[in-house]
Scaffold this motif. Structure first.
Motif, PDB file in Angstrom:
ATOM      1  N   LEU A 328       7.339  42.585  60.303  1.00  0.00           N
ATOM      2  CA  LEU A 328       8.180  43.773  60.523  1.00  0.00           C
ATOM      3  C   LEU A 328       7.295  45.008  60.436  1.00  0.00           C
ATOM      4  O   LEU A 328       6.393  45.067  59.602  1.00  0.00           O
ATOM      5  N   THR A 329       7.540  45.957  61.335  1.00  0.00           N
ATOM      6  CA  THR A 329       6.774  47.199  61.287  1.00  0.00           C
ATOM      7  C   THR A 329       7.703  48.401  61.245  1.00  0.00           C
ATOM      8  O   THR A 329       8.727  48.421  61.931  1.00  0.00           O
ATOM      9  N   VAL A 330       7.349  49.375  60.413  1.00  0.00           N
ATOM     10  CA  VAL A 330       8.112  50.625  60.273  1.00  0.00           C
ATOM     11  C   VAL A 330       7.246  51.745  60.830  1.00  0.00           C
ATOM     12  O   VAL A 330       6.087  51.895  60.434  1.00  0.00           O
ATOM     13  N   VAL A 331       7.795  52.519  61.755  1.00  0.00           N
ATOM     14  CA  VAL A 331       7.048  53.632  62.329  1.00  0.00           C
ATOM     15  C   VAL A 331       7.248  54.875  61.465  1.00  0.00           C
ATOM     16  O   VAL A 331       8.387  55.256  61.173  1.00  0.00           O
ATOM     17  N   LEU A 332       6.149  55.483  61.051  1.00  0.00           N
ATOM     18  CA  LEU A 332       6.210  56.797  60.415  1.00  0.00           C
ATOM     19  C   LEU A 332       5.901  57.827  61.491  1.00  0.00           C
ATOM     20  O   LEU A 332       4.844  57.753  62.141  1.00  0.00           O
ATOM     21  N   ALA A 333       6.842  58.758  61.690  1.00  0.00           N
ATOM     22  CA  ALA A 333       6.701  59.751  62.757  1.00  0.00           C
ATOM     23  C   ALA A 333       6.672  61.148  62.150  1.00  0.00           C
ATOM     24  O   ALA A 333       7.125  61.365  61.017  1.00  0.00           O
ATOM     25  N   ALA A 334       6.140  62.092  62.922  1.00  0.00           N
ATOM     26  CA  ALA A 334       6.105  63.487  62.480  1.00  0.00           C
ATOM     27  C   ALA A 334       7.513  64.065  62.547  1.00  0.00           C
ATOM     28  O   ALA A 334       8.246  63.819  63.512  1.00  0.00           O
ATOM     29  N   LYS A 335       7.904  64.810  61.502  1.00  0.00           N
ATOM     30  CA  LYS A 335       9.240  65.413  61.486  1.00  0.00           C
ATOM     31  C   LYS A 335       9.468  66.215  62.766  1.00  0.00           C
ATOM     32  O   LYS A 335       8.605  66.980  63.176  1.00  0.00           O
ATOM     33  N   GLY A 336      10.634  65.998  63.380  1.00  0.00           N
ATOM     34  CA  GLY A 336      10.938  66.659  64.651  1.00  0.00           C
ATOM     35  C   GLY A 336      10.905  65.686  65.829  1.00  0.00           C
ATOM     36  O   GLY A 336      11.624  65.873  66.806  1.00  0.00           O
ATOM     37  N   TYR A 337      10.042  64.639  65.737  1.00  0.00           N
ATOM     38  CA  TYR A 337       9.953  63.638  66.800  1.00  0.00           C
ATOM     39  C   TYR A 337      11.315  62.981  67.004  1.00  0.00           C
ATOM     40  O   TYR A 337      11.992  62.734  66.021  1.00  0.00           O
ATOM     41  N   PRO A 338      11.791  62.717  68.219  1.00  0.00           N
ATOM     42  CA  PRO A 338      11.107  62.819  69.514  1.00  0.00           C
ATOM     43  C   PRO A 338      11.174  64.204  70.151  1.00  0.00           C
ATOM     44  O   PRO A 338      10.768  64.345  71.299  1.00  0.00           O
ATOM     45  N   GLY A 339      11.648  65.222  69.429  1.00  0.00           N
ATOM     46  CA  GLY A 339      11.565  66.601  69.918  1.00  0.00           C
ATOM     47  C   GLY A 339      10.207  67.188  69.534  1.00  0.00           C
ATOM     48  O   GLY A 339       9.232  66.461  69.349  1.00  0.00           O
ATOM     49  N   ALA A 340      10.177  68.511  69.369  1.00  0.00           N
ATOM     50  CA  ALA A 340       8.922  69.184  69.046  1.00  0.00           C
ATOM     51  C   ALA A 340       8.499  68.847  67.611  1.00  0.00           C
ATOM     52  O   ALA A 340       9.350  68.719  66.724  1.00  0.00           O
ATOM     53  N   VAL A 380       3.006  58.162  64.308  1.00  0.00           N
ATOM     54  CA  VAL A 380       1.714  58.373  63.655  1.00  0.00           C
ATOM     55  C   VAL A 380       1.174  57.120  62.971  1.00  0.00           C
ATOM     56  O   VAL A 380      -0.006  56.790  63.083  1.00  0.00           O
ATOM     57  N   LEU A 381       2.024  56.395  62.228  1.00  0.00           N
ATOM     58  CA  LEU A 381       1.577  55.185  61.523  1.00  0.00           C
ATOM     59  C   LEU A 381       2.567  54.058  61.774  1.00  0.00           C
ATOM     60  O   LEU A 381       3.770  54.313  61.940  1.00  0.00           O
ATOM     61  N   ASN A 382       2.084  52.823  61.780  1.00  0.00           N
ATOM     62  CA  ASN A 382       2.937  51.642  61.878  1.00  0.00           C
ATOM     63  C   ASN A 382       2.664  50.793  60.652  1.00  0.00           C
ATOM     64  O   ASN A 382       1.682  50.055  60.601  1.00  0.00           O
ATOM     65  N   VAL A 383       3.541  50.905  59.679  1.00  0.00           N
ATOM     66  CA  VAL A 383       3.360  50.182  58.420  1.00  0.00           C
ATOM     67  C   VAL A 383       3.936  48.774  58.617  1.00  0.00           C
ATOM     68  O   VAL A 383       5.138  48.614  58.835  1.00  0.00           O
ATOM     69  N   THR A 384       3.064  47.776  58.566  1.00  0.00           N
ATOM     70  CA  THR A 384       3.397  46.441  59.068  1.00  0.00           C
ATOM     71  C   THR A 384       3.166  45.385  58.000  1.00  0.00           C
ATOM     72  O   THR A 384       2.137  45.403  57.321  1.00  0.00           O
ATOM     73  N   ALA A 385       4.118  44.475  57.846  1.00  0.00           N
ATOM     74  CA  ALA A 385       3.949  43.415  56.848  1.00  0.00           C
ATOM     75  C   ALA A 385       4.467  42.086  57.394  1.00  0.00           C
ATOM     76  O   ALA A 385       5.285  42.047  58.313  1.00  0.00           O
ATOM     77  N   ARG A 386       3.960  41.026  56.782  1.00  0.00           N
ATOM     78  CA  ARG A 386       4.347  39.672  57.156  1.00  0.00           C
ATOM     79  C   ARG A 386       4.881  38.985  55.917  1.00  0.00           C
ATOM     80  O   ARG A 386       4.455  39.286  54.797  1.00  0.00           O
ATOM     81  N   GLY A 387       5.825  38.069  56.103  1.00  0.00           N
ATOM     82  CA  GLY A 387       6.358  37.327  54.961  1.00  0.00           C
ATOM     83  C   GLY A 387       6.932  36.014  55.445  1.00  0.00           C
ATOM     84  O   GLY A 387       7.017  35.755  56.649  1.00  0.00           O
ATOM     85  N   SER A 388       7.357  35.192  54.481  1.00  0.00           N
ATOM     86  CA  SER A 388       7.919  33.909  54.893  1.00  0.00           C
ATOM     87  C   SER A 388       9.364  34.068  55.350  1.00  0.00           C
ATOM     88  O   SER A 388       9.911  33.195  56.006  1.00  0.00           O
ATOM     89  N   THR A 389       9.977  35.207  54.996  1.00  0.00           N
ATOM     90  CA  THR A 389      11.306  35.537  55.538  1.00  0.00           C
ATOM     91  C   THR A 389      11.248  36.973  56.048  1.00  0.00           C
ATOM     92  O   THR A 389      10.348  37.739  55.690  1.00  0.00           O
ATOM     93  N   LEU A 390      12.255  37.339  56.853  1.00  0.00           N
ATOM     94  CA  LEU A 390      12.302  38.718  57.337  1.00  0.00           C
ATOM     95  C   LEU A 390      12.525  39.686  56.171  1.00  0.00           C
ATOM     96  O   LEU A 390      11.952  40.774  56.133  1.00  0.00           O
ATOM     97  N   VAL A 391      13.327  39.271  55.202  1.00  0.00           N
ATOM     98  CA  VAL A 391      13.584  40.133  54.035  1.00  0.00           C
ATOM     99  C   VAL A 391      12.278  40.410  53.292  1.00  0.00           C
ATOM    100  O   VAL A 391      11.992  41.557  52.912  1.00  0.00           O
ATOM    101  N   GLU A 392      11.471  39.364  53.127  1.00  0.00           N
ATOM    102  CA  GLU A 392      10.203  39.560  52.416  1.00  0.00           C
ATOM    103  C   GLU A 392       9.292  40.514  53.193  1.00  0.00           C
ATOM    104  O   GLU A 392       8.667  41.415  52.619  1.00  0.00           O
ATOM    105  N   ALA A 393       9.226  40.326  54.515  1.00  0.00           N
ATOM    106  CA  ALA A 393       8.397  41.218  55.339  1.00  0.00           C
ATOM    107  C   ALA A 393       8.914  42.652  55.226  1.00  0.00           C
ATOM    108  O   ALA A 393       8.137  43.600  55.105  1.00  0.00           O
ATOM    109  N   GLN A 394      10.234  42.818  55.235  1.00  0.00           N
ATOM    110  CA  GLN A 394      10.827  44.149  55.152  1.00  0.00           C
ATOM    111  C   GLN A 394      10.506  44.804  53.802  1.00  0.00           C
ATOM    112  O   GLN A 394      10.110  45.970  53.731  1.00  0.00           O
TER     113      GLN A 394
END
Ligand code: AMP
Ligand code: GLY
Length: 421
Positions: A328-340, A380-394
């Protein structure tokens, strides 16, 4: 082997990370790369949309294999120029990448090979397009034909909204991408993305994913390039994947070969699934971003062998070593995205995060300034993890997110919710 990856996002960081783990990789250069990629590979400044510039760079740097990340170099024929120069390439030709670059072309291929997809009309004339909308009624989907950075699709709830979208597109708001439009039946169901490697003849599935396109929690608010993703997509069962291969992917690949434009590279198959039946929403001629990050997290070093086999036409004799895992990957974006949004804000805490085969922060848009990481884009960042279940990855992914010190950024806290509900 000396390898060159083209691109500068989280997708390319994850490709570089997977390739670097493979002992067959002697040297890796990423062009143009970003500040995160620079920590694991050499980055080079290069006009990646110029076939001539990429060929010259590859020759000067004794490159033996080029992996093309984004769609723009593909649509510009960079893979063709590299192949003409005798280089090994992962990525389709300009002609074959029309499966992404032209929605009308894709619909025509579906017609020719019988692949199930939404009913449609293709128009170059606004009056004919509006007349079609009025006979079909709403909801209805209006699409600019060409590449429009994910913004050329309008899901119109009313006929008036569809007509306004047509006014916009024919009025030039998408440039030449909007001079032709495809108008489609609105398909109901659940979406999933299916990733298949192709060597012109053989196809090899390498995983599924679901992304979260909307900026807000609960999948609300404006569309983005993707705020997070997870793999596998539970909605794409083995039986549905087999149907998608038999009814959509293999007929498409055979039709492309028959037309003298064999498809080599990764085919991103966007599916709508309803009552166990898959229909094609769209093709992309490249890995998804951020879907690639979760696929690479799961495939690891073998991703290189698979891409290499696709480039050499050996997919018929290679297998994927599947693990029963989730990413599972979580995107960290700059405040305002997808606008200015603001660029140049400082991101702290990254050095203290421990990264391993289950935890990785892929950089999507960062630069280095005075020894610190700063934001250099919307995503800006894609914080990504792996686990044996989706909950663990999350849980692992959000634990890392909490370690990032970036007051000017934000993320969705509910990535994965559809699969976990
Ligand atoms: P595309 O750029 O073609 O992937 O479209 C972007 C998004 O619009 C897709 O991921 C779907 O969520 C949605 N979409 C596109 N075409 C249709 C359709 N015919 N019916 C329903 N939703 C669609
Ligand atoms: N995440 C959607 C795409 O790469 O097209």
């Amino acid at each position: 082997m000396n390898i060159l990856i083209l691109g500068s996002g989280g997708r390319e960081h994850s490709l570089a990370w997977a390739v670097m783990q493979n002992p067959k990789c002697d040297k890796l250069i990423v062009a143009p790369g970003n500040a995160g990629i620079a920590q694991i590979a050499d980055c080079a400044t290069l006009d990646i949309n110029s076939g001539g510039a990429v060929v010259q760079f590859a020759e000067e740097n004794s490159i033996e294999f080029v992996i093309i990340g984004p769609e723009a170099p593909l649509a510009n024929g960079v893979a063709d120029r590299l192949r003409e120069a005798g280089l090994l390439v992962f990525g389709p030709s300009k002609a074959a990448s029309a499966l992404e670059a032209s929605k009308a072309f894709t619909k025509e291929i579906c017609d020719a090979c019988g692949a199930p997809t939404a009913a449609y009309g293709h128009f170059t004339d606004i009056d004919a397009a509006k007349a079609y909308v009025r006979t079909q009624g709403a909801p209805i989907v209006v699409k600019a034909d060409g590449l429009a950075a994910g913004k050329g699709v309008i899901i119109a709830e009313t006929v008036a909204e569809a007509e306004a979208a047509l006014d916009d597109m024919f009025g030039g708001s998408f440039g030449t991408a909007g001079a032709e439009v495809v108008i489609e039946e609105f398909m109901r169901g659940e979406e999933a993305s299916f990733f298949v490697l192709c060597d012109g003849e053989n196809v090899l599935p390498i995983g599924s994913a679901q992304d979260h396109k909307r900026v807000g929690e609960g999948d609300t608010g404006p569309n983005t390039g993707g705020m997070g993703a997870y793999s596998p997509a539970p909605v794409l069962t083995d039986a549905i994947a087999e149907r998608a291969l038999a009814e959509i992917v293999r007929p498409t690949v055979a039709e492309m070969t028959k037309r003298g434009m064999p498809y080599q590279g990764v085919l991103y198959v966007g599916l709508m699934i309803e009552d166990g039946a898959p229909r094609l929403v769209e093709y992309n001629a490249r890995f998804g971003d951020p879907e690639c990050q979760v696929l690479m997290m799961r495939l690891g070093a073998q991703a290189f062998d698979l891409m290499h086999a696709a480039a050499e036409g050996r997919l018929g004799s290679i297998q994927v070593n599947w693990a029963d895992d989730h990413a599972l990957t979580v995107v960290l974006a700059a405040k305002g995205y997808p606008g200015a949004y603001e660029k140049g804000t400082v991101i702290g805490g990254l050095d203290a995060l421990s990264e391993d085969g289950n935890h990785m922060v892929f950089h999507a848009g960062t630069a280095e300034r005075d020894g610190a990481f700063v934001a250099a884009g919307g995503r800006v960042l894609n914080v990504t993890a792996r686990g044996s279940t989706l909950v663990e990855a999350q849980q692992r992914a959000y634990a890392m997110v909490d370690g990032v010190d970036w007051p000017d950024g934000f993320c969705r806290r509910d990535i994965g919710w559809r699969a976990l509900d």
